[in-house]
Design a protein around this motif. Structure first.
Motif, PDB file in Angstrom:
ATOM      1  N   THR A 155      -5.512  -3.784  -3.666  1.00 14.52           N
ATOM      2  CA  THR A 155      -5.085  -2.602  -4.410  1.00 14.52           C
ATOM      3  C   THR A 155      -3.563  -2.503  -4.474  1.00 14.52           C
ATOM      4  OG1 THR A 155      -7.089  -1.415  -3.784  1.00 14.52           O
ATOM      5  CG2 THR A 155      -5.225  -0.079  -4.513  1.00 14.52           C
ATOM      6  N   CYS A 156      -2.893  -2.646  -3.344  1.00 15.70           N
ATOM      7  CA  CYS A 156      -1.430  -2.538  -3.320  1.00 15.70           C
ATOM      8  C   CYS A 156      -0.768  -3.693  -4.060  1.00 15.70           C
ATOM      9  CB  CYS A 156      -0.921  -2.451  -1.877  1.00 15.70           C
ATOM     10  SG  CYS A 156      -1.327  -0.879  -1.086  1.00 15.70           S
ATOM     11  N   LEU A 157      -1.327  -4.896  -3.960  1.00 17.20           N
ATOM     12  CA  LEU A 157      -0.746  -6.017  -4.695  1.00 17.20           C
ATOM     13  C   LEU A 157      -0.867  -5.777  -6.193  1.00 17.20           C
ATOM     14  CD1 LEU A 157       0.666  -8.733  -4.671  1.00 17.20           C
ATOM     15  CD2 LEU A 157      -1.578  -9.818  -4.643  1.00 17.20           C
ATOM     16  N   ALA A 158      -2.008  -5.278  -6.656  1.00 12.80           N
ATOM     17  CA  ALA A 158      -2.185  -4.978  -8.078  1.00 12.80           C
ATOM     18  C   ALA A 158      -1.166  -3.935  -8.530  1.00 12.80           C
ATOM     19  CB  ALA A 158      -3.604  -4.491  -8.345  1.00 12.80           C
ATOM     20  N   GLN A 159      -0.920  -2.937  -7.705  1.00 16.57           N
ATOM     21  CA  GLN A 159       0.078  -1.922  -8.045  1.00 16.57           C
ATOM     22  C   GLN A 159       1.471  -2.538  -8.126  1.00 16.57           C
ATOM     23  OE1 GLN A 159      -0.550   0.985  -4.963  1.00 16.57           O
ATOM     24  NE2 GLN A 159      -2.172   2.028  -6.108  1.00 16.57           N
ATOM     25  N   ARG A 160       1.818  -3.387  -7.168  1.00 14.16           N
ATOM     26  CA  ARG A 160       3.141  -4.017  -7.162  1.00 14.16           C
ATOM     27  C   ARG A 160       3.311  -4.962  -8.353  1.00 14.16           C
ATOM     28  NH1 ARG A 160       6.338  -3.385  -2.741  1.00 14.16           N
ATOM     29  NH2 ARG A 160       7.395  -5.347  -3.087  1.00 14.16           N
ATOM     30  N   LEU A 161       2.254  -5.664  -8.716  1.00 13.39           N
ATOM     31  CA  LEU A 161       2.333  -6.588  -9.852  1.00 13.39           C
ATOM     32  C   LEU A 161       2.496  -5.840 -11.172  1.00 13.39           C
ATOM     33  CD1 LEU A 161      -0.336  -9.263  -8.904  1.00 13.39           C
ATOM     34  CD2 LEU A 161       2.153  -9.480  -8.789  1.00 13.39           C
ATOM     35  N   SER A 162       2.086  -4.572 -11.218  1.00 13.30           N
ATOM     36  CA  SER A 162       2.192  -3.802 -12.454  1.00 13.30           C
ATOM     37  C   SER A 162       3.571  -3.161 -12.619  1.00 13.30           C
ATOM     38  CB  SER A 162       1.109  -2.723 -12.505  1.00 13.30           C
ATOM     39  OG  SER A 162       1.357  -1.721 -11.533  1.00 13.30           O
ATOM     40  N   LEU A 163       4.412  -3.194 -11.574  1.00  9.06           N
ATOM     41  CA  LEU A 163       5.755  -2.625 -11.638  1.00  9.06           C
ATOM     42  C   LEU A 163       6.707  -3.593 -12.311  1.00  9.06           C
ATOM     43  CD1 LEU A 163       6.059  -1.158  -8.035  1.00  9.06           C
ATOM     44  CD2 LEU A 163       5.566   0.098 -10.141  1.00  9.06           C
ATOM     45  N   PRO A 164       7.694  -3.083 -13.064  1.00 12.92           N
ATOM     46  CA  PRO A 164       8.699  -3.988 -13.614  1.00 12.92           C
ATOM     47  C   PRO A 164       9.546  -4.604 -12.497  1.00 12.92           C
ATOM     48  CG  PRO A 164       9.196  -1.691 -14.158  1.00 12.92           C
ATOM     49  CD  PRO A 164       7.893  -1.710 -13.428  1.00 12.92           C
ATOM     50  N   VAL A 165       9.942  -5.856 -12.683  1.00 14.20           N
ATOM     51  CA  VAL A 165      10.714  -6.572 -11.678  1.00 14.20           C
ATOM     52  C   VAL A 165      12.202  -6.390 -11.970  1.00 14.20           C
ATOM     53  CG1 VAL A 165      11.230  -8.842 -10.703  1.00 14.20           C
ATOM     54  CG2 VAL A 165       8.894  -8.258 -11.343  1.00 14.20           C
TER      55      VAL A 165
END
Length: 70
Positions: A53-63
């Motif tokens: 869940t947290c990885l999916a959230q982090r991957l959806s954030l702009p870098v």
């Protein structure tokens, strides 16, 4: 309730504290996260894994290209 063999495979999410299985940390040949697209973002030195869940959230954030790590 998880049995002892499952408990030995559990990792703890660096973000939320949830328990999950990290294949790499458990010594397995692969991990569920290896199925995700590459991010181009290096993990924090000494950091631990994120749960699905947290990885999916982090991957959806702009870098931010000026930042080091995730």
């Amino acid at each position: 309730m998880p049995d002892a063999s499952q408990k030995a495979l559990d990792s703890v999410c660096d973000n939320c504290g949830a328990s999950f299985v990290c294949g790499a940390a458990a010594g397995l040949a692969s991990c569920w996260c290896m199925e995700k697209p590459p991010t181009g973002v290096a993990p924090e030195p000494g950091g631990r894994c994120y749960c699905p869940t947290c990885l999916a959230q982090r991957l959806s954030l702009p870098v931010d290209p000026t930042s080091r790590g995730a």
